[in-house]
Design a protein around this motif. Structure first.
Motif, mmCIF file in Angstrom:
data_model
loop_
_atom_site.group_PDB
_atom_site.id
_atom_site.type_symbol
_atom_site.label_atom_id
_atom_site.label_comp_id
_atom_site.label_asym_id
_atom_site.label_seq_id
_atom_site.Cartn_x
_atom_site.Cartn_y
_atom_site.Cartn_z
ATOM 1 N N ALA A 68 0.788 -1.169 0.059
ATOM 2 C CA ALA A 68 -0.138 0.175 0.105
ATOM 3 C C ALA A 68 0.773 1.342 0.104
ATOM 4 O O ALA A 68 0.286 2.407 -0.314
ATOM 5 N N GLY A 69 2.075 1.063 0.340
ATOM 6 C CA GLY A 69 3.291 2.305 0.217
ATOM 7 C C GLY A 69 3.929 2.836 1.557
ATOM 8 O O GLY A 69 5.033 2.435 1.435
ATOM 9 N N PRO A 70 3.258 2.694 2.601
ATOM 10 C CA PRO A 70 3.930 3.202 3.959
ATOM 11 C C PRO A 70 5.039 2.009 4.386
ATOM 12 O O PRO A 70 4.644 0.823 4.139
ATOM 13 N N ARG A 71 5.961 2.481 4.968
ATOM 14 C CA ARG A 71 6.971 1.397 5.571
ATOM 15 C C ARG A 71 6.421 1.121 7.210
ATOM 16 O O ARG A 71 5.848 1.923 7.767
ATOM 17 N N VAL A 72 6.544 -0.014 7.408
ATOM 18 C CA VAL A 72 5.872 -0.356 8.920
ATOM 19 C C VAL A 72 7.271 -1.180 9.514
ATOM 20 O O VAL A 72 7.871 -1.785 8.955
ATOM 21 N N ILE A 73 7.159 -1.222 10.876
ATOM 22 C CA ILE A 73 8.048 -2.084 11.623
ATOM 23 C C ILE A 73 7.341 -3.382 12.054
ATOM 24 O O ILE A 73 6.337 -3.355 12.675
ATOM 25 N N ALA A 74 7.900 -4.382 11.567
ATOM 26 C CA ALA A 74 6.850 -5.663 12.026
ATOM 27 C C ALA A 74 7.869 -6.620 12.821
ATOM 28 O O ALA A 74 9.094 -6.674 12.619
ATOM 29 N N GLN A 75 7.322 -7.422 13.712
ATOM 30 C CA GLN A 75 8.119 -8.585 14.345
ATOM 31 C C GLN A 75 7.935 -9.931 13.344
ATOM 32 O O GLN A 75 7.146 -10.088 12.737
ATOM 33 N N LEU A 76 9.196 -10.586 13.342
ATOM 34 C CA LEU A 76 9.439 -11.652 12.556
ATOM 35 C C LEU A 76 9.460 -12.902 13.223
ATOM 36 O O LEU A 76 9.929 -12.792 14.471
ATOM 37 N N GLU A 77 9.189 -14.357 12.861
ATOM 38 C CA GLU A 77 9.429 -15.496 13.804
ATOM 39 C C GLU A 77 11.007 -15.938 13.751
ATOM 40 O O GLU A 77 11.156 -16.683 14.611
ATOM 41 N N GLY A 78 11.375 -15.430 12.486
ATOM 42 C CA GLY A 78 12.990 -15.667 12.545
ATOM 43 C C GLY A 78 13.553 -14.702 11.439
ATOM 44 O O GLY A 78 12.767 -13.900 10.797
ATOM 45 N N PRO A 79 14.884 -15.065 11.122
ATOM 46 C CA PRO A 79 15.383 -14.040 10.085
ATOM 47 C C PRO A 79 14.893 -14.541 8.783
ATOM 48 O O PRO A 79 14.663 -15.463 8.387
ATOM 49 N N LEU A 80 14.717 -13.095 7.983
ATOM 50 C CA LEU A 80 14.461 -13.156 6.727
ATOM 51 C C LEU A 80 15.573 -12.321 5.778
ATOM 52 O O LEU A 80 16.133 -11.402 6.588
ATOM 53 N N GLU A 81 15.572 -12.536 4.753
ATOM 54 C CA GLU A 81 16.466 -11.889 3.816
ATOM 55 C C GLU A 81 15.604 -10.551 3.295
ATOM 56 O O GLU A 81 14.557 -10.573 3.252
ATOM 57 N N ALA A 82 16.346 -9.630 2.888
ATOM 58 C CA ALA A 82 15.975 -8.513 2.551
ATOM 59 C C ALA A 82 15.355 -8.832 0.967
ATOM 60 O O ALA A 82 15.804 -9.703 0.302
ATOM 61 N N GLY A 83 13.853 -8.501 0.509
ATOM 62 C CA GLY A 83 13.206 -8.656 -0.402
ATOM 63 C C GLY A 83 12.350 -9.746 -0.332
ATOM 64 O O GLY A 83 11.556 -9.873 -1.192
ATOM 65 N N ALA A 84 12.345 -10.396 0.926
ATOM 66 C CA ALA A 84 11.491 -11.409 1.035
ATOM 67 C C ALA A 84 9.966 -10.872 0.974
ATOM 68 O O ALA A 84 9.608 -9.756 1.786
ATOM 69 N N ALA A 85 9.043 -11.604 0.494
ATOM 70 C CA ALA A 85 7.602 -10.891 0.332
ATOM 71 C C ALA A 85 7.234 -11.688 1.594
ATOM 72 O O ALA A 85 7.346 -12.930 2.084
#
Ligand code: ZN
Length: 101
Positions: A68-85
């Motif tokens: 939708a456009g804006p950036r948000v800070i989100a919690q992850l269950e584990g590490p992900l690479e930049a670019g992951a959907a």
């Protein structure tokens, strides 16, 4: 878990998160919710949890650019690479959680 939404100015369409009192683009006061259930990871940070919640445990936070456009800070269950959907959901505690699609 609730659907993740951002806020679009009813007058000019500017999208913001979190919600603002006034649109920074046009000064409008009316906003409508726009679905922001998907995004892509831009950056990931590992945080060491504080003592008492599990020694050596890591928490992962991601900067996610929502579709939708804006950036948000989100919690992850584990590490992900930049670019992951990821799919985004809003927890009852108000925290945004991202899960890889
Ligand atoms: Zn506006």
């Amino acid at each position: 878990m609730a659907t993740m939404t951002v806020h679009a100015c009813a007058a000019c369409g500017q999208r913001e998160f979190p919600e603002r009192l006034l649109c920074p683009a046009c000064g409008g006061r009316d906003f409508v919710d726009v679905d922001a259930g998907c995004g892509s990871v831009e950056d990931v940070t590992a945080l060491h949890r504080r003592a008492g919640s599990g020694a050596g445990e890591l928490a992962w936070l991601a900067t996610v650019r929502t579709d939708a456009g804006p950036r948000v800070i989100a919690q992850l269950e584990g590490p992900l690479e930049a670019g992951a959907a990821v799919k985004l959901r809003l927890g009852a505690d108000g925290a945004i959680r991202a899960r890889q699609m």
